[in-house]
Design a protein around this motif. Structure first.
Motif, short mmCIF file in Angstrom:
data_model
loop_
_atom_site.label_atom_id
_atom_site.label_comp_id
_atom_site.label_asym_id
_atom_site.label_seq_id
_atom_site.Cartn_x
_atom_site.Cartn_y
_atom_site.Cartn_z
N CYS A 275 1.10 -1.11 0.07
CA CYS A 275 0.33 0.30 0.05
C CYS A 275 1.37 1.55 0.13
O CYS A 275 1.53 1.50 1.25
CB CYS A 275 -0.55 0.55 1.18
SG CYS A 275 -1.72 0.87 1.50
N HIS B 37 0.02 3.75 0.87
CA HIS B 37 -0.22 4.80 2.81
C HIS B 37 0.96 4.46 3.31
O HIS B 37 1.95 5.80 3.45
CB HIS B 37 -1.33 4.55 2.97
CG HIS B 37 -1.71 5.43 4.31
ND1 HIS B 37 -2.81 4.67 5.89
CD2 HIS B 37 -1.76 6.49 4.62
CE1 HIS B 37 -2.43 5.53 6.03
NE2 HIS B 37 -2.04 6.95 6.30
N VAL B 38 0.39 3.61 3.94
CA VAL B 38 2.16 2.85 5.20
C VAL B 38 2.52 1.88 4.68
O VAL B 38 2.90 1.37 5.68
CB VAL B 38 1.89 3.37 6.74
CG1 VAL B 38 1.65 4.71 6.90
CG2 VAL B 38 0.37 3.05 6.60
N GLY B 39 2.42 0.97 3.53
CA GLY B 39 3.17 -0.15 3.82
C GLY B 39 2.31 -1.28 3.71
O GLY B 39 3.17 -2.55 3.93
N CYS B 40 1.20 -1.47 4.01
CA CYS B 40 0.30 -2.78 4.92
C CYS B 40 0.17 -3.19 2.83
O CYS B 40 0.31 -3.01 1.98
CB CYS B 40 -1.04 -2.67 5.01
SG CYS B 40 -1.23 -1.99 7.09
N CYS C 170 -7.72 -1.76 0.92
CA CYS C 170 -6.35 -2.05 1.89
C CYS C 170 -6.88 -1.86 2.89
O CYS C 170 -7.62 -1.51 3.58
CB CYS C 170 -5.48 -0.79 2.15
SG CYS C 170 -4.30 -0.79 3.18
N CYS D 277 -5.51 -1.79 5.97
CA CYS D 277 -5.41 -0.63 7.47
C CYS D 277 -5.96 0.52 7.65
O CYS D 277 -7.07 -0.13 8.39
CB CYS D 277 -3.78 -0.73 7.36
SG CYS D 277 -2.95 -2.48 7.70
N GLN E 245 -8.21 1.11 5.34
CA GLN E 245 -9.35 1.61 4.06
C GLN E 245 -8.87 2.06 2.82
O GLN E 245 -10.06 2.61 1.71
CB GLN E 245 -10.41 1.66 4.15
CG GLN E 245 -11.23 0.62 5.90
CD GLN E 245 -11.07 0.95 6.91
OE1 GLN E 245 -10.39 1.63 7.57
NE2 GLN E 245 -10.03 -0.95 6.83
N SER E 246 -7.71 2.17 2.68
CA SER E 246 -7.73 3.22 1.17
C SER E 246 -8.10 2.28 -0.18
O SER E 246 -8.30 1.23 0.07
CB SER E 246 -6.13 3.44 0.96
OG SER E 246 -5.52 4.18 1.58
S1 FES Z 1 -1.43 1.36 4.99
FE1 FES Z 1 -2.61 2.55 5.86
S2 FES Z 1 -4.68 2.81 3.22
FE2 FES Z 1 -2.84 1.29 3.17
#
Ligand code: FES
Length: 347
Positions: free
Chosen positions: A273, A275-278, A292, A294, A296-297
């Motif tokens: 992801c 955003h922060v990498g999930c 995502c 984590c 919801q992106s």
């Molecule tokens: S890591 Fe935060 S939305 Fe994916």
């Protein structure tokens, strides 16, 4: 109140303070000097541990092990523990043996301090500073300053692992220098199923399928045929993970310059992801949205993984696909942009 009962002061007589015993360092100048040297030695030991931390960081291999644990982590942990521990013990010994040893009686008073009390506190602090001997004992003071200053190095040295951001990831130099801008993907590298490592043909996928996949180099090492191991494997795996999705070709809206990045409706995106990498793989086949878990992106895989919802600020990087001579899915190149979350140099 029962007049026959004894007065409370008679029942609970103030026992007073026990007799004060002076410490050897209070009465014997030799003992005082010995304690001073002991304290300084502890601070010097802390400084030595910090130096060992730096040496271990650069000299112990990231793949080496000791009793089944990562040798570098063990040595860094031990050295840092020693550096902090010796400072702590040194300060305790300093307070126990060298600082002022006066009995203090403090009577209860109203919660807010009076002006006189505040002034007295400042005076007491100044007296404490004086009694700590920090001005009179340059050996203790300087060794403490040196140890505390050096221990900060342990927070700075690991920044080396960030390495140059644009270096190519190789088995020989996976980290540092692995860089943030590249992965192990390369032109002609097969896209294989994760865990089992089997290559994928377009005909293996049905419309609506999503497959978690990895670069073949994780299994056969790419050109030299040796499987990746240790740190190289971890870095390659964490940055190279992808999802492969098949949809009707006409449902795809290719981005500019990406017209030939899909094969028969099959597209491939980074699984990390932005955003922060999930890692992501919650796929809605009817909308082509990838969610995502984590924060919801949500990314539209039919439209260059555009962000349609959530905190992610960028689309998922797309891996350009092709097929090789044997009909298996391969990458046309590495990703054309860094995978994963934002960082300071990412445009
Ligand atoms: S890591 Fe935060 S939305 Fe994916």
């Amino acid at each position: 109140m029962d007049e026959n009962l004894p007065a409370r002061d008679d029942l609970y007589a103030n026992p007073g303070l026990p007799e004060h015993h002076w410490r050897p360092t209070d009465v014997d100048p030799k003992a005082e000097r010995r304690a001073e040297r002991q304290v300084a030695t502890l601070f010097v030991l802390s400084a030595i541990c910090t130096v060992l931390f730096v040496v271990a960081y650069f000299s112990v291999g990231k793949d080496d092990t000791v009793i089944g644990l990562g040798a570098q982590n063990v040595s860094l942990g031990l050295a840092l523990s020693g550096a902090l521990l010796f400072i702590g013990i040194g300060i305790i010994q300093w307070a126990r043996k060298l600082m002022g040893d006066h009995e203090i009686v403090e009577y209860r008073h109203p919660a807010s301090s009076s002006e006189e009390d505040r002034a007295a506190t400042v005076e007491a602090l100044q007296l404490g500073l004086e009694e700590s001997g920090i001005g009179r004992r340059p050996l203790v003071r300087n060794s403490l300053l040196g140890a505390v200053g050096l221990v900060g190095v342990t927070a700075i040295v690991p920044l080396w692992d960030l390495g140059p951001t644009n270096a190519k990831v190789t088995k020989e130099q996976p980290y540092p220098g692995a860089g943030l801008e590249h992965t192990v993907w390369d032109q002609g590298m097969r896209v294989v199923r994760d865990v089992v490592g089997t290559p994928i043909k377009p005909s293996d996928l049905q419309i609506g399928d999503l497959v978690n996949a990895e670069p073949e180099a994780l299994f056969n090492g790419g050109e030299d045929g040796e499987p990746l191991e240790g740190v190289a494997l971890q870095v390659g795996k964490s940055k190279g993970a992808v999802v492969v999705v098949r949809m009707e070709p006409e449902q795809i809206t290719p981005g500019k310059g990406r017209e030939n990045w899909s094969v028969d409706g099959i597209v491939c995106y980074s699984k990390i992801c932005t955003h922060v990498g999930c890692p992501i793989s919650l796929y809605e086949r009817t909308t082509h949205h990838l969610l995502c878990p984590c924060h919801q992106s949500t990314f539209d895989l039919a439209d260059s993984a555009r962000v349609v919802f959530g905190p992610a600020a960028r689309p998922l990087p797309q891996l350009p696909l092709a097929v090789d001579d044997e009909g298996y899915l391969v990458a046309q190149s590495d990703f054309t942009e860094p995978v994963g979350p934002s960082y300071w140099e990412r445009g």
